[in-house]
Motif scaffolding. Structure first.
Motif, short mmCIF file in Angstrom:
data_model
loop_
_atom_site.label_atom_id
_atom_site.label_comp_id
_atom_site.label_asym_id
_atom_site.label_seq_id
_atom_site.Cartn_x
_atom_site.Cartn_y
_atom_site.Cartn_z
N LYS A 32 0.84 -1.21 0.00
CA LYS A 32 0.00 0.00 0.00
C LYS A 32 0.87 1.26 0.00
CE LYS A 32 -3.38 2.54 2.72
NZ LYS A 32 -4.11 2.62 3.98
N PRO A 33 0.64 2.17 -0.96
CA PRO A 33 1.36 3.45 -0.95
C PRO A 33 0.75 4.37 0.11
CG PRO A 33 -0.15 3.36 -2.81
CD PRO A 33 -0.24 2.03 -2.11
N VAL A 34 1.60 4.94 0.96
CA VAL A 34 1.08 5.75 2.08
C VAL A 34 1.58 7.19 2.07
CG1 VAL A 34 0.55 3.85 3.64
CG2 VAL A 34 2.87 4.80 3.59
N ALA A 35 2.67 7.46 1.37
CA ALA A 35 3.22 8.81 1.37
C ALA A 35 4.14 9.00 0.18
CB ALA A 35 3.98 9.08 2.67
N TRP A 36 4.48 10.25 -0.09
CA TRP A 36 5.42 10.58 -1.16
C TRP A 36 6.31 11.71 -0.67
CZ3 TRP A 36 4.92 15.48 -3.47
CH2 TRP A 36 3.74 16.17 -3.19
N MET A 37 7.40 11.89 -1.37
CA MET A 37 8.36 12.90 -0.94
C MET A 37 8.59 13.95 -2.03
SD MET A 37 11.11 10.57 1.12
CE MET A 37 12.19 11.96 1.31
N SER A 38 8.78 15.16 -1.59
CA SER A 38 9.18 16.26 -2.45
C SER A 38 10.38 16.87 -1.76
CB SER A 38 8.06 17.28 -2.59
OG SER A 38 8.50 18.39 -3.34
N SER A 46 -3.13 12.90 0.40
CA SER A 46 -4.09 14.00 0.36
C SER A 46 -3.36 15.34 0.27
CB SER A 46 -4.99 13.98 1.60
OG SER A 46 -4.27 14.40 2.74
N GLY A 47 -2.02 15.32 0.48
CA GLY A 47 -1.23 16.54 0.46
C GLY A 47 -0.85 17.05 1.83
N LYS A 48 -1.27 16.35 2.88
CA LYS A 48 -0.96 16.75 4.26
C LYS A 48 0.53 16.55 4.53
CE LYS A 48 -1.92 15.35 9.00
NZ LYS A 48 -2.64 14.33 9.78
N TYR A 49 1.16 17.56 5.08
CA TYR A 49 2.58 17.51 5.45
C TYR A 49 2.72 16.65 6.69
CZ TYR A 49 7.05 19.16 7.33
OH TYR A 49 8.31 19.22 7.85
N ARG A 99 -0.03 20.05 -2.16
CA ARG A 99 0.74 20.13 -0.92
C ARG A 99 0.20 21.25 -0.06
NH1 ARG A 99 6.77 20.31 -3.16
NH2 ARG A 99 5.67 21.49 -4.73
N ARG A 100 -0.10 20.91 1.18
CA ARG A 100 -0.57 21.92 2.13
C ARG A 100 0.62 22.66 2.71
NH1 ARG A 100 -4.59 17.84 4.85
NH2 ARG A 100 -5.84 17.40 3.02
N THR A 101 0.35 23.82 3.22
CA THR A 101 1.40 24.65 3.80
C THR A 101 2.03 23.94 4.99
OG1 THR A 101 0.14 26.60 3.19
CG2 THR A 101 1.89 26.91 4.81
N ARG A 102 3.33 24.04 5.08
CA ARG A 102 4.02 23.47 6.24
C ARG A 102 4.63 24.60 7.05
NH1 ARG A 102 7.35 22.50 1.83
NH2 ARG A 102 9.40 23.41 2.09
N LEU A 103 4.71 24.39 8.33
CA LEU A 103 5.30 25.37 9.23
C LEU A 103 6.81 25.28 9.14
CD1 LEU A 103 3.00 24.71 12.30
CD2 LEU A 103 2.79 26.53 10.60
N ALA A 104 7.48 26.22 9.75
CA ALA A 104 8.95 26.18 9.80
C ALA A 104 9.37 24.88 10.48
CB ALA A 104 9.48 27.38 10.57
N ARG A 105 10.48 24.33 10.03
CA ARG A 105 10.97 23.08 10.60
C ARG A 105 11.43 23.31 12.04
NH1 ARG A 105 15.58 19.93 7.47
NH2 ARG A 105 14.09 20.29 5.82
#
Length: 122
Positions: A32-38, A46-49, A99-105
């Protein structure tokens, strides 16, 4: 090697990263594919970080260690790795959501995340 295995806080293989595709994708061992990387950032379909991949570690949005690879450096104490199960055939990847907005690391924490298993991807 065309894939990297991700182990959890117990040393159990949970998922693997397929790098031989147009974009790196993370699969459970049942295919099952569960995530991807950029770049180094990890997203669900769904694009959730979800977090990021750095120095052999996947970390959650708060900087806690979720999974490690064989060559991971730094981070919390790594348990002994268990034997990898056989990888099932890859199932079709769903369409990637925007891709949804991500906060600062955040700062990398030296402890494990609460979710260090398949539930991390839910």
């Amino acid at each position: 090697m065309d894939y990297i295995t991700f182990y959890n806080h117990e040393g159990r293989p949970v998922a693997w990263l397929a790098m031989d595709m147009s974009y790196p994708s993370i699969y459970l061992f049942n295919g099952k594919p569960v995530a991807w990387m950029s770049d180094e950032f990890v997203y669900d379909y769904s694009g959730k970080y979800l977090g990021w991949f750095q120095d052999g570690w996947i970390r959650d949005r708060n900087g806690y260690a979720v999974f490690y690879t064989q060559g991971a450096v730094g981070g919390p104490v790594k348990p002994v790795r268990r034997v990898r199960p056989t990888r099932a055939a890859r199932k079709a990847r769903p369409a990637r959501g925007a891709r949804r907005t991500r906060l600062a690391r955040p700062v990398r924490k030296s402890s494990w995340a609460v979710f260090s298993d398949e539930s991390f991807f839910d």
